[in-house]
Design a protein around this motif. Structure first.
Motif, short mmCIF file in Angstrom:
data_model
loop_
_atom_site.label_atom_id
_atom_site.label_comp_id
_atom_site.label_asym_id
_atom_site.label_seq_id
_atom_site.Cartn_x
_atom_site.Cartn_y
_atom_site.Cartn_z
N ASP A 461 -1.54 -5.86 -9.68
CA ASP A 461 -0.78 -6.74 -10.59
C ASP A 461 0.30 -6.68 -10.63
O ASP A 461 1.38 -7.45 -10.64
CB ASP A 461 -1.30 -6.77 -12.01
N SER A 462 1.18 -5.60 -10.02
CA SER A 462 2.53 -5.52 -9.82
C SER A 462 2.82 -6.24 -8.54
O SER A 462 3.82 -7.13 -8.68
CB SER A 462 3.05 -3.88 -9.54
N PHE A 486 -5.80 -7.54 -9.22
CA PHE A 486 -6.34 -6.31 -9.64
C PHE A 486 -5.41 -5.92 -10.87
O PHE A 486 -4.68 -5.28 -10.86
CB PHE A 486 -6.54 -5.34 -8.71
N ASN A 488 -4.58 -3.84 -13.69
CA ASN A 488 -4.84 -2.31 -14.24
C ASN A 488 -3.76 -2.11 -15.31
O ASN A 488 -3.61 -1.10 -15.66
CB ASN A 488 -4.94 -1.43 -13.29
N GLY A 490 -0.62 -2.21 -14.85
CA GLY A 490 0.77 -1.56 -14.22
C GLY A 490 0.74 -1.33 -12.80
O GLY A 490 0.10 -1.41 -12.01
N TYR A 492 0.43 1.37 -10.22
CA TYR A 492 -0.53 2.80 -10.11
C TYR A 492 -1.54 2.75 -11.27
O TYR A 492 -2.86 3.11 -10.96
CB TYR A 492 0.16 3.96 -10.14
MG LIG Z 1 -1.39 -2.37 -10.92
#
Ligand SMILES: [Mg+2]
Ligand SMILES: Cc1ncc(C[n+]2csc(CCOP(=O)(O)OP(=O)(O)O)c2C)c(N)n1
Length: 578
Positions: A461-462, A486, A488, A490, A492
């Motif tokens: 997503d980043s 993907f 999540n 954030g 990591y």
């Molecule tokens: Mg991410």
């Protein structure tokens, strides 16, 4: 500078056919088969883009030059012709420059063409519109940088740019075209004659027979040999000869990320799933188009087992690559196709198979690791973890081996690289030498345009955020691109908390974000997928329909690890504050 431009013939302007900078640049590109331009319009190149489009060049307009530049860079990798990126001056040029430097670092042929302001004003720093000494700024970041001041020199300028980009080790080239050049007029016939069709732009470079013999002598002496294939080997488009070489010698091979699929990851000799074992235990390593940079731990340290326990043979077009990190006992310098062809020829038909205990050790390690991974890939957890989601995508890629896979992120990258088998050459394109975020949509667009194949982009997503606005471009050109974010929450992980104040932690994003809504704004298909089953259905539909699609894949925010597989590169202080 050609004679005609200095001393125009004393014929009334109206009596003779004229051409101008605009048309000469277009003609020079077309003459050399450069039929696609990736860019962003504006002064002084807006009309140039229009005219190029009218003249049959495909001109793709992006929302940011960096993404256009990444598209051009991957076009270069996929086609062996320089990808062209076109920008305006100063800020547009700088936006494109990251991609140019990326192309150089990754050895992709690319030409960044930027319009620039008036030399007289720029050099006196008198404050021109978008004033900047672009040539000087580009020079250290590319393989070569040229400026054309006279229309009669356009042919030579473009020829030099092409040769610099594709010959020897490929890389990025900067071509500076000042605004005044475009409107310069000259005799059309003289203009035509000034153009250059580049003959043999990337000449074969043959290795010396002694170098080939030396390499084979070392290889023959090996007890635990290993072949490492890099993206230079993928670039070379010498697929058959590389495959024959690997199969004839029977040595386990390890593909670097973008070399995956050169031979299928499911090939019996593939050691991808036994990476740490082969790196540690091999005694002779032959590198083919792979550099001993950080991605291979510089050829030393604990990844590579006992110090000085191995011999390296290296096949590369760049002589200076040899001994860059460790001693290369057998350098083979030349283009990959010629070198591997020569090695194969000199091996003859009775090359001994590698010792069977080595092959057995590698095979059993690989089978163990594959078996360990298998159940994790079949889980149908909600929210998804990386393995559940990637298990589904792995099956989809297996069924569609000719689709192009774009991949970036940290966990999303490292885990997808390990889980998803590739079956054909140059189908996996990713963050490359720098591990850069932001290549995603540019690569997806460039790959769709250059290959006409469906594209599956698997994005953290980043990572997606760096080029996400280009989903409008994907919709505008109706490209068969399926983006899976993907999500999540954030970088990591989505779980960090800032205990010192009310601002969010530095690595987290808006919880429950719906990236799928972004593409709906432009008429694309958006899907929110919360389970592996939903994800699989949505991706299959997108790949069947060819509709621009963005799937928000909801991943457990706690699933990832810091920096994916390269957390060890984070600096640590000896001082541990409590
Ligand atoms: Mg991410
Ligand atoms: C241009 C650039 N800026 C910043 C980084 C540092 N960086 C490495 S990975 C990453 C993003 C990782 O998060 P995500 O893409 O969401 O993947 P995840 O690990 O969460 O699956 C960032 C910002 C980088 N590699 N490149």
């Amino acid at each position: 500078m050609a004679e005609a431009a200095v001393h125009p013939k004393p014929v009334a302007e109206t009596d003779r056919e004229l051409t101008d900078g605009f048309h000469l640049i277009i003609d020079a590109l077309k003459l050399n088969g450069l039929n696609t331009i990736y860019g962003v319009p504006g002064i002084p190149i807006t009309d140039f883009g229009r005219m190029a489009q009218a003249a049959g060049i495909r001109v793709l307009s992006f929302r940011h030059e960096q993404n256009a530049g990444y598209a051009a860079s991957i076009a270069g990798f996929l086609t062996k012709k320089p990808g062209i990126c076109l920008t305006v001056s100063a800020p547009g040029f700088l936006n494109g420059l990251t991609a140019l430097a990326h192309a150089t670092t990754n050895c992709f042929p690319m030409i960044l063409i930027s319009g620039s302001s008036e030399r007289e004003v720029v050099d006196l720093q008198q404050g021109d519109y978008e004033e900047m000494d672009q040539l000087a700024i580009a020079r250290p970041l590319c393989k070569a940088a040229f400026r054309v001041l006279h229309a009669a020199d356009i042919g030579i300028g473009v020829a030099r740019a092409i040769r610099a980009a594709v010959s020897g080790r490929p890389g990025g080239v900067y071509l500076d075209l000042p605004a005044k050049l475009f409107g310069q007029v000259m005799d059309a016939e003289a203009g035509r004659k000034s153009l250059v069709k580049v003959v043999d732009p990337a000449p074969a470079q043959l290795p010396a027979p002694e170098a080939v013999k030396r390499a084979l002598d070392v290889l023959r002496s090996a007890k635990r040999p290993l072949v490492i294939l890099g993206k230079g080997a993928a670039y070379a488009q010498a697929d058959d000869v590389i495959r024959s070489f690997v199969e004839r010698n029977g040595i386990p091979f390890l593909p670097m990320s973008m070399a995956k699929g050169l031979l299928p990851d499911t090939h019996p000799q593939c050691a991808g799933a036994a990476r740490s074992t082969v790196l540690k235990d091999a005694d002779v390593v032959i590198l083919i188009g792979a550099r001993l940079n950080w991605l291979l731990s510089h050829g030393k340290g604990k990844t590579w087992g006992e110090p000085h326990s191995k011999k390296f043979i290296q096949v590369d077009i760049e002589p200076k690559e040899m001994d860059s990190n460790v001693e290369i006992v057998a350098p083979v310098v030349g283009d990959i196709g010629s070198c591997v062809g020569a090695l194969l020829g000199a091996m003859g038909g009775d090359w001994p198979a590698p010792p069977s205990d080595w092959i057995k050790a590698v095979t059993s390690k690989r089978e163990d690791n594959v078996a360990k991974m298998a159940p994790r890939l079949m889980n149908n957890n909600t929210p998804m973890d990386y393995h559940g989601a990637l298990g589904v995508l792995r099956t989809i890629v297996k069924k569609r081996p000719d689709a192009i896979l774009v991949n970036e992120g940290a966990n999303t990258l490292d885990l997808a690289r390990g889980v998803i088998d590739m079956y054909q050459p140059r189908k996996r394109i990713d963050v490359g030498t720098w591990g850069v975020m932001g290549i995603g949509m540019g690569y997806a667009i460039g790959a769709a345009i250059e290959t006409g194949k469906p594209v599956l982009a698997i994005e953290g997503d980043s990572a997606f955020g760096f080029s996400g606005m280009e989903v409008e471009t994907i919709c505008r050109y109706k490209l068969p691109v399926c983006v899976v974010v993907f999500n999540n929450g954030g970088i990591y992980r989505g779980t960090d908390v800032n205990t010192a104040g009310s601002d969010p932690a530095t690595t987290v994003f808006v919880k429950g974000a719906r990236y799928d809504k972004m593409i709906e704004a432009f008429g694309g298909v958006g899907v929110n997928a919360t389970s592996p089953d939903e994800l699989g259905r949505a991706v299959n539909e997108a790949m069947d329909s060819g509709q621009p699609t963005l799937i928000n894949a909801v991943i457990d925010p706690a699933a990832g690890s810091e920096s994916g597989r390269i957390g060890n590169l984070n600096p640590q202080s000896a001082l541990r504050k409590k």
